[in-house]
Motif scaffolding. Structure first.
Motif, PDB file in Angstrom:
ATOM      1  N   ARG A 155      15.914 -10.475   5.689  1.00 25.87           N
ATOM      2  CA  ARG A 155      17.016 -11.352   4.844  1.00 25.87           C
ATOM      3  C   ARG A 155      17.448 -10.626   3.624  1.00 25.87           C
ATOM      4  O   ARG A 155      18.791 -11.010   3.456  1.00 25.87           O
ATOM      5  N   TRP A 156      16.856 -10.068   2.950  1.00 28.82           N
ATOM      6  CA  TRP A 156      17.581  -9.462   1.640  1.00 28.82           C
ATOM      7  C   TRP A 156      17.006  -7.984   1.720  1.00 28.82           C
ATOM      8  O   TRP A 156      17.217  -7.346   0.654  1.00 28.82           O
ATOM      9  N   GLY A 157      16.665  -7.461   2.806  1.00 36.75           N
ATOM     10  CA  GLY A 157      16.288  -5.975   2.882  1.00 36.75           C
ATOM     11  C   GLY A 157      14.956  -5.635   2.414  1.00 36.75           C
ATOM     12  O   GLY A 157      14.644  -4.299   2.252  1.00 36.75           O
ATOM     13  N   ALA A 158      13.924  -6.317   2.133  1.00 34.88           N
ATOM     14  CA  ALA A 158      12.715  -6.097   1.705  1.00 34.88           C
ATOM     15  C   ALA A 158      12.008  -5.222   2.809  1.00 34.88           C
ATOM     16  O   ALA A 158      11.359  -4.174   2.417  1.00 34.88           O
ATOM     17  N   LEU A 159      12.098  -5.562   3.902  1.00 36.70           N
ATOM     18  CA  LEU A 159      11.256  -4.567   5.053  1.00 36.70           C
ATOM     19  C   LEU A 159      11.979  -3.256   5.350  1.00 36.70           C
ATOM     20  O   LEU A 159      11.171  -2.306   5.230  1.00 36.70           O
ATOM     21  N   VAL A 160      13.263  -3.366   5.260  1.00 39.65           N
ATOM     22  CA  VAL A 160      13.917  -1.904   5.444  1.00 39.65           C
ATOM     23  C   VAL A 160      13.644  -0.910   4.227  1.00 39.65           C
ATOM     24  O   VAL A 160      13.633   0.272   4.382  1.00 39.65           O
ATOM     25  N   THR A 161      13.693  -1.709   3.137  1.00 36.39           N
ATOM     26  CA  THR A 161      13.433  -0.807   1.883  1.00 36.39           C
ATOM     27  C   THR A 161      12.033  -0.327   1.665  1.00 36.39           C
ATOM     28  O   THR A 161      12.140   0.906   1.380  1.00 36.39           O
ATOM     29  N   ALA A 162      10.986  -0.949   2.179  1.00 40.04           N
ATOM     30  CA  ALA A 162       9.768  -0.587   2.322  1.00 40.04           C
ATOM     31  C   ALA A 162       9.693   0.428   3.470  1.00 40.04           C
ATOM     32  O   ALA A 162       9.134   1.473   2.932  1.00 40.04           O
ATOM     33  N   LEU A 163      10.102   0.297   4.455  1.00 39.38           N
ATOM     34  CA  LEU A 163      10.011   1.031   5.525  1.00 39.38           C
ATOM     35  C   LEU A 163      10.771   2.742   5.279  1.00 39.38           C
ATOM     36  O   LEU A 163      10.285   3.628   5.597  1.00 39.38           O
ATOM     37  N   LEU A 220      18.075  -0.544  -1.382  1.00 40.93           N
ATOM     38  CA  LEU A 220      17.831   0.840  -0.890  1.00 40.93           C
ATOM     39  C   LEU A 220      18.124   1.703  -2.020  1.00 40.93           C
ATOM     40  O   LEU A 220      17.548   2.784  -2.614  1.00 40.93           O
ATOM     41  N   VAL A 221      19.399   1.648  -2.859  1.00 40.74           N
ATOM     42  CA  VAL A 221      19.721   2.486  -3.654  1.00 40.74           C
ATOM     43  C   VAL A 221      18.841   2.450  -5.107  1.00 40.74           C
ATOM     44  O   VAL A 221      18.367   3.444  -5.547  1.00 40.74           O
ATOM     45  N   ARG A 222      18.670   1.237  -5.236  1.00 44.49           N
ATOM     46  CA  ARG A 222      17.506   1.126  -6.366  1.00 44.49           C
ATOM     47  C   ARG A 222      16.216   1.648  -6.169  1.00 44.49           C
ATOM     48  O   ARG A 222      15.705   2.038  -7.397  1.00 44.49           O
ATOM     49  N   ASN A 223      15.626   1.721  -5.146  1.00 41.50           N
ATOM     50  CA  ASN A 223      14.599   2.323  -4.635  1.00 41.50           C
ATOM     51  C   ASN A 223      14.644   3.713  -4.258  1.00 41.50           C
ATOM     52  O   ASN A 223      13.587   4.220  -3.739  1.00 41.50           O
ATOM     53  N   GLY A 224      15.632   4.399  -4.347  1.00 41.77           N
ATOM     54  CA  GLY A 224      15.590   5.982  -3.961  1.00 41.77           C
ATOM     55  C   GLY A 224      15.797   6.083  -2.530  1.00 41.77           C
ATOM     56  O   GLY A 224      15.748   7.263  -2.197  1.00 41.77           O
ATOM     57  N   SER A 225      16.655   5.262  -1.713  1.00 41.56           N
ATOM     58  CA  SER A 225      16.491   5.425  -0.474  1.00 41.56           C
ATOM     59  C   SER A 225      17.988   5.367   0.190  1.00 41.56           C
ATOM     60  O   SER A 225      18.259   5.122   1.494  1.00 41.56           O
ATOM     61  N   GLY A 226      19.055   5.133  -0.709  1.00 41.29           N
ATOM     62  CA  GLY A 226      20.274   5.061  -0.541  1.00 41.29           C
ATOM     63  C   GLY A 226      21.211   5.725  -1.342  1.00 41.29           C
ATOM     64  O   GLY A 226      20.758   6.324  -2.536  1.00 41.29           O
ATOM     65  N   ASP A 227      22.483   6.041  -0.967  1.00 41.18           N
ATOM     66  CA  ASP A 227      23.561   6.685  -1.933  1.00 41.18           C
ATOM     67  C   ASP A 227      24.480   5.664  -2.278  1.00 41.18           C
ATOM     68  O   ASP A 227      25.393   5.348  -1.255  1.00 41.18           O
ATOM     69  N   ALA A 228      24.616   5.472  -3.375  1.00 41.24           N
ATOM     70  CA  ALA A 228      25.653   4.552  -3.826  1.00 41.24           C
ATOM     71  C   ALA A 228      27.196   4.969  -3.543  1.00 41.24           C
ATOM     72  O   ALA A 228      28.053   4.181  -3.513  1.00 41.24           O
ATOM     73  N   ASP A 229      27.212   6.453  -3.827  1.00 42.93           N
ATOM     74  CA  ASP A 229      28.497   7.060  -3.333  1.00 42.93           C
ATOM     75  C   ASP A 229      28.865   7.243  -1.839  1.00 42.93           C
ATOM     76  O   ASP A 229      30.102   7.649  -1.423  1.00 42.93           O
ATOM     77  N   ARG A 230      28.191   6.923  -1.216  1.00 40.32           N
ATOM     78  CA  ARG A 230      28.094   7.103   0.304  1.00 40.32           C
ATOM     79  C   ARG A 230      28.973   5.970   1.100  1.00 40.32           C
ATOM     80  O   ARG A 230      28.396   5.099   0.723  1.00 40.32           O
ATOM     81  N   PRO A 231      29.881   6.139   1.878  1.00 36.23           N
ATOM     82  CA  PRO A 231      30.346   4.988   2.712  1.00 36.23           C
ATOM     83  C   PRO A 231      29.255   4.257   3.132  1.00 36.23           C
ATOM     84  O   PRO A 231      28.442   4.751   3.795  1.00 36.23           O
ATOM     85  N   SER A 246       0.776  -1.185  -0.096  1.00 37.40           N
ATOM     86  CA  SER A 246       0.186  -0.016  -0.038  1.00 37.40           C
ATOM     87  C   SER A 246       0.781   1.244   0.078  1.00 37.40           C
ATOM     88  O   SER A 246       0.454   2.501  -0.372  1.00 37.40           O
ATOM     89  N   TRP A 247       2.068   1.106   0.332  1.00 37.54           N
ATOM     90  CA  TRP A 247       2.966   2.359   0.221  1.00 37.54           C
ATOM     91  C   TRP A 247       3.625   2.607  -0.861  1.00 37.54           C
ATOM     92  O   TRP A 247       4.179   3.557  -1.101  1.00 37.54           O
ATOM     93  N   GLY A 248       3.557   1.365  -1.796  1.00 42.52           N
ATOM     94  CA  GLY A 248       4.518   1.573  -3.150  1.00 42.52           C
ATOM     95  C   GLY A 248       4.707   0.396  -3.689  1.00 42.52           C
ATOM     96  O   GLY A 248       4.644  -0.567  -3.018  1.00 42.52           O
ATOM     97  N   GLU A 249       5.380   0.357  -4.532  1.00 44.50           N
ATOM     98  CA  GLU A 249       6.125  -0.655  -5.328  1.00 44.50           C
ATOM     99  C   GLU A 249       7.546  -0.743  -5.283  1.00 44.50           C
ATOM    100  O   GLU A 249       8.270   0.329  -5.573  1.00 44.50           O
ATOM    101  N   TYR A 250       8.252  -1.953  -5.007  1.00 42.62           N
ATOM    102  CA  TYR A 250       9.711  -1.891  -4.882  1.00 42.62           C
ATOM    103  C   TYR A 250      10.167  -3.097  -5.715  1.00 42.62           C
ATOM    104  O   TYR A 250       9.715  -4.216  -5.872  1.00 42.62           O
TER     105      TYR A 250
END
Length: 426
Positions: free
Chosen positions: A85-93, A121-132, A7-11
């Motif tokens: 297990r593969w980040g599904a929960l935190v990616t949605a959150l 996270l990066v794929r879904n706009g919640s992470g920074d690939a260039d950030r350590p 309901s929050w979106g598609e990931y």
């Protein structure tokens, strides 16, 4: 890549490393059920409490039939997600939490799971690939790191290992308070009466939801009166005397390690047939678990430098403890300990011997992907003339893969269940 719809979106989510031949999804119905509960659309209702048997059929493709919608869970404060297990929960959150109002923390034993989380996270706009570290709104901790001192929402993806669950609940309990929202999730085949009793004994009164799509939720009301005691791990045991140079030695196991209470029969067979080598060399215990194989190699050849590698943080901690309990820095060449994706990152042509007992399960799924990556990584890391020794169940047919990769493979020893194979890099 598969897409998780909520309901929050598609990931868009994948496992790690991403493999187009791998059709396994990066989430399951248990993850979906928990996310529906958090957004208030699951219609969750209570099933029996911790003391009652966990039984019952699934209630259909969505929420359990006839149950009213619940309120969304307040996600302000410190939200800890254990075993994602593969980040599904935190990616949605990550797309739902309020910046500045929520500290979102993932705790995982799996290096591969953490890498999948970063990529998702990066794929879904919640992470920074260039950030350590790659993460932006999510803190990634291992099961060996100190957990947050205060936890306001605790979400638990029930692991395969009951011991790992026990260990982590003990570590997290001091940060749980009377107002903490505690929700677990798992498939019905993963949640047993013993699972619920752990929550009840360590945290507080526990009950379950009805089942939906063969998944179930666990609800726990924290009881501050329960003493917050240290967990019972790590465990140690003494090896049998009839396994060669490691006979009678001590093995240290942190929670979640394969065969943490005794030596498994496959490793026992390999220890009886380890190669006899002398002189300075670099040896790798690939998929080291508690480190007993690499430690035995060091005992047999004190001039060998041993690299212990596993994707499990618990395993690498166990290997380090086992090695240190059985070797003397004054007489042994030393060791390195690496949590990572097999031999990725190990310089090509830098290794003389690789010892490997590859797993063929990833969580509940059977897969050849792990052994394939391990064998390929070993071939690349070995020097010309270097050797890969593999122990495996006879029916797995590892000899076929090794001949394809190395151009050769011979049987060192075998019994009705196991075979030890040797491949040489030309």
């Amino acid at each position: 890549m598969n897409r998780l719809t909520t309901s929050w979106g598609e990931y868009g989510l994948t496992r790690f490393p991403e493999d187009p031949r791998d059709q396994l999804r990066a989430w399951d119905a248990a993850d979906e059920y928990l996310l529906r509960h958090l957004d208030g659309t699951a219609g969750t209702a209570a099933a029996p409490s911790a003391g009652a048997p966990v039984t019952g059929a699934a209630a259909g493709p969505g929420a359990p039939a006839g149950q009213p919608a619940a309120r969304p869970v307040d996600l302000r404060g410190t939200v800890v997600v254990l075993g994602d297990r593969w980040g599904a929960l935190v990616t949605a959150l990550a797309g739902r939490v309020e910046p500045g109002a929520t500290r979102l923390v993932q705790i995982s034993d799996s290096y591969l799971g953490q890498q999948a989380t970063l990529a998702n996270l990066v794929r879904n706009g919640s992470g920074d690939a260039d950030r350590p570290g790659g993460a932006d709104v999510v803190e990634l901790l291992s099961t060996r790191d100190a957990p947050p001192e205060r936890i306001d929402v605790l979400l638990v993806r029930v692991p395969k290992s009951l011991a790992l669950l026990e260990d982590q609940l003990h570590r997290l309990a001091p940060g749980v308070h009377a107002g903490t929202v505690v929700v677990g999730t798992g498939m019905v085949t993963e949640i047993h009466t013993s699972t619920l009793k752990l929550f009840e004994r360590i945290l507080g009164h526990t009950r379950t939801s009805l089942a939906a799509k063969k998944a179930r939720l666990i609800f726990c009301a924290p009881d501050p009166a329960i003493p917050r005691t240290p967990g019972p791990w790590p465990h140690s045991y003494q090896l049998p005397e009839d396994i060669g140079v490691a006979g009678g030695r001590t093995v240290v196991n942190h929670a979640g390690i394969f065969c943490a209470e005794r030596l498994d029969i496959g490793t026992r067979f390999l220890l009886r047939h380890l190669p006899e080598r002398r002189g300075p060399e670099r040896v790798v215990d690939l998929g080291c678990g508690n480190g007993v194989v690499g430690t035995a190699a060091a005992l047999a050849n004190p001039e060998a430098e041993v690299l212990f590698v596993d994707e499990s943080h618990q395993a690498v901690a166990s290997a380090r403890a086992t090695y240190r309990a059985n070797t003397d820095p004054a007489t042994h060449a030393g060791a390195e300990f690496l949590t990572g994706d097999g031999l990725a990152g190990v310089p090509a042509g830098s290794v003389d011997l690789v010892l490997n007992n590859p797993p063929f399960h990833t969580h509940q799924a059977t897969t050849e992907a792990t052994s394939r990556r391990m064998f390929t990584g070993a071939r690349d890391a070995l020097r010309p003339g270097g050797e890969l020794w593999v122990i495996g169940n006879r029916h797995l047919g590892y000899h076929v893969k090794l001949r394809r990769l190395f151009g050769n493979c011979e049987v060192v020893s075998s019994d009705p269940k196991f075979v030890i194979l040797r491949a040489v890099k030309n």
